[in-house]
Design a protein around this motif. Structure first.
Motif, PDB file in Angstrom:
ATOM      1  N   GLY A   1       0.837  -1.200   0.000  1.00 27.40           N
ATOM      2  CA  GLY A   1       0.000   0.000   0.000  1.00 27.40           C
ATOM      3  C   GLY A   1       0.870   1.248   0.000  1.00 27.40           C
ATOM      4  O   GLY A   1       2.045   1.200   0.432  1.00 27.40           O
ATOM      5  N   ALA A   2       0.305   2.349  -0.506  1.00 30.43           N
ATOM      6  CA  ALA A   2       1.083   3.589  -0.592  1.00 30.43           C
ATOM      7  C   ALA A   2       0.214   4.798  -0.246  1.00 30.43           C
ATOM      8  O   ALA A   2       0.452   5.904  -0.727  1.00 30.43           O
ATOM      9  CB  ALA A   2       1.676   3.734  -1.992  1.00 30.43           C
ATOM     10  N   GLY A   3      -0.812   4.593   0.590  1.00 27.04           N
ATOM     11  CA  GLY A   3      -1.692   5.687   0.990  1.00 27.04           C
ATOM     12  C   GLY A   3      -1.174   6.385   2.249  1.00 27.04           C
ATOM     13  O   GLY A   3       0.015   6.289   2.593  1.00 27.04           O
ATOM     14  N   GLY A   4      -2.081   7.063   2.942  1.00 24.58           N
ATOM     15  CA  GLY A   4      -1.694   7.847   4.113  1.00 24.58           C
ATOM     16  C   GLY A   4      -1.088   7.013   5.237  1.00 24.58           C
ATOM     17  O   GLY A   4      -0.087   7.418   5.853  1.00 24.58           O
ATOM     18  N   ALA A   5      -1.666   5.839   5.487  1.00 25.91           N
ATOM     19  CA  ALA A   5      -1.154   5.011   6.579  1.00 25.91           C
ATOM     20  C   ALA A   5       0.235   4.486   6.230  1.00 25.91           C
ATOM     21  O   ALA A   5       1.151   4.477   7.071  1.00 25.91           O
ATOM     22  CB  ALA A   5      -2.111   3.848   6.832  1.00 25.91           C
TER      23      ALA A   5
ATOM     24  N   ASN B   1       2.447  -1.578  -4.445  1.00 20.65           N
ATOM     25  CA  ASN B   1       1.125  -0.941  -4.505  1.00 20.65           C
ATOM     26  C   ASN B   1       0.436  -1.246  -5.823  1.00 20.65           C
ATOM     27  O   ASN B   1       1.097  -1.465  -6.834  1.00 20.65           O
ATOM     28  CB  ASN B   1       1.270   0.584  -4.336  1.00 20.65           C
ATOM     29  N   ARG B   2      -0.902  -1.287  -5.772  1.00 19.33           N
ATOM     30  CA  ARG B   2      -1.691  -1.519  -6.987  1.00 19.33           C
ATOM     31  C   ARG B   2      -1.316  -0.486  -8.054  1.00 19.33           C
ATOM     32  O   ARG B   2      -1.090  -0.813  -9.198  1.00 19.33           O
ATOM     33  CB  ARG B   2      -3.180  -1.404  -6.633  1.00 19.33           C
ATOM     34  N   THR B   3      -1.227   0.792  -7.642  1.00 17.58           N
ATOM     35  CA  THR B   3      -0.836   1.854  -8.570  1.00 17.58           C
ATOM     36  C   THR B   3       0.629   2.165  -8.280  1.00 17.58           C
ATOM     37  O   THR B   3       0.955   2.847  -7.301  1.00 17.58           O
ATOM     38  CB  THR B   3      -1.690   3.124  -8.320  1.00 17.58           C
TER      39      THR B   3
ATOM     40  N   ARG C   1       2.107   5.636  -7.319  1.00 15.97           N
ATOM     41  CA  ARG C   1       1.951   6.176  -5.943  1.00 15.97           C
ATOM     42  C   ARG C   1       3.088   5.691  -5.052  1.00 15.97           C
ATOM     43  O   ARG C   1       3.538   6.410  -4.161  1.00 15.97           O
ATOM     44  CB  ARG C   1       0.604   5.760  -5.354  1.00 15.97           C
TER      45      ARG C   1
ATOM     46  N   THR D   1      -1.015  -2.267   4.688  1.00 18.84           N
ATOM     47  CA  THR D   1      -1.600  -0.986   5.123  1.00 18.84           C
ATOM     48  C   THR D   1      -2.865  -0.597   4.360  1.00 18.84           C
ATOM     49  O   THR D   1      -3.386   0.500   4.582  1.00 18.84           O
ATOM     50  CB  THR D   1      -0.595   0.173   4.943  1.00 18.84           C
ATOM     51  N   THR D   2      -3.335  -1.423   3.423  1.00 19.52           N
ATOM     52  CA  THR D   2      -4.555  -1.043   2.698  1.00 19.52           C
ATOM     53  C   THR D   2      -5.777  -1.426   3.553  1.00 19.52           C
ATOM     54  O   THR D   2      -5.631  -2.087   4.582  1.00 19.52           O
ATOM     55  CB  THR D   2      -4.669  -1.740   1.320  1.00 19.52           C
TER      56      THR D   2
ATOM     57  N   ILE E   1      -8.117  -3.387   2.480  1.00 26.19           N
ATOM     58  CA  ILE E   1      -8.687  -4.637   1.951  1.00 26.19           C
ATOM     59  C   ILE E   1      -8.694  -5.704   3.048  1.00 26.19           C
ATOM     60  O   ILE E   1      -7.650  -5.993   3.633  1.00 26.19           O
ATOM     61  CB  ILE E   1      -7.853  -5.193   0.769  1.00 26.19           C
TER      62      ILE E   1
END
Ligand code: ATR
Length: 276
Positions: free
Chosen positions: A126-130, A150-152, A155, A190-191, A193
């Motif tokens: 994951g590559a979001g805020g968390a 990460n999926r994308t 990012r 960290t996602t 899902i």
């Protein structure tokens, strides 16, 4: 007079933070109360002015305000500034100071499984805020080998390019990460899902995770995601998101009261709430 604390977010009804902090205030006999406050995005600035005006002692910040709040604070802790997000605010003599205890809370919790982090090879999913808070916190503590799947992939690349700490990192697609999962000592999911109610979701195949790998999922509802269940079948040492949740709260509580609370008691109380 009773000191006021709060958590602001939208939605906010699901937050477990009020129970956690009110339990602590009552256990330590502190004359304070912690309220959940729903603040819609368009009222964020007014809400912060209002909280300051009523002399709130401190508050937590959750989605969607962790980044948007920054311009309305008087000062930012350097790590919160690097992460670009705030989850804890302290009112120091009328000045609102923003901190981020999410990443450092995660690292404190991880140390329950593995004390020495230096020299370990880490994969973040994951590559979001968390992911950002965890990546920068690990890097700030000297962990120097951290890849991001990460999926994308763009990012993941952009997250790596903004890291100010000295760290060797590769950006990977999910399938590249899955193929080389046996290279890592620690894997951190960290996602969102697999979070309730999507219990059958799994972001990353555990097929190549080797026995003895520490696998952490930041989700705590359910206490065991499908990903953790699959990793456990491969012999991984697993950790759910309860530690991160409890330690980010414990570090916030310490900033507000100067006292680091009993995290074992907090975990037991939260487990009871979650039916664990
Ligand atoms: P948070 O602040 O909770 O980390 P976020 O910033 O929205 O939330 O990030 C969500 C993360 O979950 C991202 O890494 C996202 O992948 P993308 O960058 O490709 O969007 C990941 N994610 C969300 N839904 C996903 C899905 N269905 N499959 C795989 N990854 C997903």
């Amino acid at each position: 007079m009773e000191n006021l604390f709060a958590v602001i977010g939208d939605p906010i009804a699901h937050s477990m933070s009020p129970i956690m902090h009110n339990d602590l205030f009552s256990f330590y006999k502190i004359d304070a109360h912690y309220h959940p406050l729903r603040v819609q995005q368009e009222y964020l600035e007014d809400a912060i002015k209002g909280l300051k005006a009523i002399g709130i002692s401190g508050f937590n910040v959750t989605a969607p305000h962790k980044t948007a709040i920054i311009p309305f604070l008087d000062q930012l802790d350097p790590l919160a500034k690097t992460i670009g997000a705030v989850n804890t605010v302290v009112n120091e003599n009328g000045r609102l100071i923003g901190y981020n205890t999410d990443g450092s809370g995660f690292v404190r919790g991880l140390r329950e499984k593995i004390v020495e982090l230096l020299g370990k090879k880490v994969l973040i999913i994951g590559a979001g805020g968390a992911a950002r808070a965890i990546y920068f916190s690990l890097a700030s503590e000297g962990v120097s080998d951290i890849d991001i799947a990460n999926r994308t992939i763009e990012r993941a690349e952009s997250l790596i390019s903004t890291c100010p700490f000295s760290v060797r990192s590769r950006s990977l697609t999910m399938s590249e990460g899955e193929e080389c999962a046996n290279d890592y000592n620690i894997i951190i999911q960290t996602t969102s899902i697999g979070m309730s109610p999507q219990l059958e979701g799994i972001p990353f195949s555990a097929k190549n995770i080797k026995s003895g790998t520490i696998v952490s999922d930041i989700i705590y509802n359910p206490l065991e995601t499908k990903f953790l269940r699959e990793a456990k079948k491969k012999g991984a040492i697993v950790q759910n998101g309860l530690q991160m949740f409890v330690y980010q709260g414990a570090l916030a509580f310490e900033k507000w009261t100067g006292m680091f609370p009993d995290t074992e008691m907090m975990k037991r109380n939260m487990m009871n709430q979650l039916g664990g």
